[in-house]
Design an enzyme around this catalytic site. Sequence first.
Site, mmCIF file in Angstrom:
data_model
loop_
_atom_site.group_PDB
_atom_site.id
_atom_site.type_symbol
_atom_site.label_atom_id
_atom_site.label_comp_id
_atom_site.label_asym_id
_atom_site.label_seq_id
_atom_site.Cartn_x
_atom_site.Cartn_y
_atom_site.Cartn_z
ATOM 1 C CG LEU A 142 -1.858 -1.215 1.366
ATOM 2 C CD1 LEU A 142 -2.877 -0.957 2.470
ATOM 3 C CD2 LEU A 142 -2.562 -1.554 0.062
ATOM 4 C CG ASP A 143 3.225 4.240 -3.147
ATOM 5 O OD1 ASP A 143 4.412 4.183 -2.767
ATOM 6 O OD2 ASP A 143 2.732 5.243 -3.707
#
Length: 584
Positions: free
Chosen positions: A242-243
């Site tokens: 999850l950037d």
Amino acid sequence: MTPNDMQLKQLNETVLYHLQAIYSDVSPEKPLQQLADEIISIMRLDDTFHEVIPHKNNWDQHDMVLITYGNSVQRQNEAPLKTLHHFLNEHIRDFINSVHILPFFPFCSDDGFAVMDYYEVNEKLGDWKDIEHIAQDYRLMADLVINHGSSSSEWFNNFVKGEGPGHDFFFTAPQNAPVSQVVRPRTSPLLRETETEDGTKYVWCTFSHTQVDFDFRNPDVLKEFINIVRFYLDKGIRIFRLDAVAFLWKRAGSNCLNLPETHEVVRLMRSLIQHAQPDAVIITETNIPNRENLSYFGNANEAHCIYNFSLPPLLVNTMVTGNCTYLKQWLMSMPPAQNGTAYFNFIASHDGIGLRPAEGLLSEAEIASLINTMQHFGGQISWRAGDNGVKKPYEINISLFDALQGTTQGKDDWNIDRFICAHAIMLALEGIPGIYIHSLFATSNDLEKRARTEQNRGINRHEWDYDTLQNKLADPDTQHHKVSSLLKKLIHLRQQQRAFHPNATQFTLHMGEHLFGFWRQSMDRRQSIFCIYNVSDTPQPLRIAELNLVVTDRWWDLISGHIFDESAETVSVAPYQVLWITNG
């Protein structure tokens, strides 16, 4: 009602609970129960529901992640993803089982992190068949670039037009919005003026003006990303990174970082993904101070893994100063990860050596000295906007091999030994190791790419020609062959030790400033390993009696094979030598 129906009903209640927490200050147009039903349908959980075993570890000491771009290795007249797959099978397969391919989607900037289409593969790299083939041979990790999308995307074009898919996906704010407290990793203006069919609007850009933040206050944005997750699962992706997720939710007058709604979105994602695919894993990429980063474990109900962002700056600082005090203090303060969660350890990445995670751990003087040393070794500094717009150093951009070519006193002849010692620390620590492809092959600073792209991060994003790299790896006189061979041996050793399970017990040892060490014990308590490292450029004495080895056990060094027969024995630990002393 069948047991499966009961479990599905309970999941529906859980999803509804998450949605109520996320939208407690927002009034969505549709009822939240309807939204919960739609989300479960998108994930196809009414057909493919799996029971979740609480606190299950979906990993062990054999797990190791290679981090790479899709085009890090290239060959003429072949799609880079095909070349990468061939290279993985030839050089990686025997000791690394997982691969993180950095964003492989169409993009407009930031080497992939300004995604134009989440449902397509960048045609310059290959296609979905290439991705699926890699996923069949390796546990595949991919980026869910969840905070922002490309200003060149169809969604943003529709935002400008005011109609069509994505037209209401982006976050806007008044021109005079109170944003002085907003913490960001860049120094560009936060709000970008954009002319639309509905007049002038100001879109929120946490990163660059080509990366426009999504508005998760709109439930349709959440639904879209859940649909993307389902699509990626179908393509074989099993690890979701999850950037930049810490920036997800915005609230006027706050710092817009790590807000409660952001954590609730992560909890929702975990609930959905683990019931859809029990062996799938979420990793949160939160390049922020250590205490805030740790919060993404939640109560073993948020991220399965968190990036151990404080490790790179602390470890590099240790290796160039020859003093492990700060690293030891940090390690002693780190809570053990609960079963069902794990640290994701790395010391090099496609970005740089982050300095925010060192805040509160290294003094300002120590950080300034580290920056100065890295600049002498060819490194560049990227900056961010701090509180009230004050400019602060954000990260050091440099290849790790060049970062460890010397100490604060300058370059020396210990480059390879220091580099291997740093990786031996990472490999033995509690957690799952991730190794950057350019560390595995000892790639030096790419000054040409940095100059050509005018991007500091380009210095550590070299693109290898397949045949050139093959030849260098085959030549025993090159740094590439020497480092790769030594790292492979260490990784093989790690994978054979139960005490190196990511969740095995860990305690910090106290052996002065120059010897860094910790003790690991397997979960069945049958194996112990004392991990000891000389982090200085001078020999250091080690009194074996100080380790309190159990006298009824036989103890030896896994690396050298040396057997420790007498508890009173004193050994001289050479500069950057690694000892893994075990009883089996």
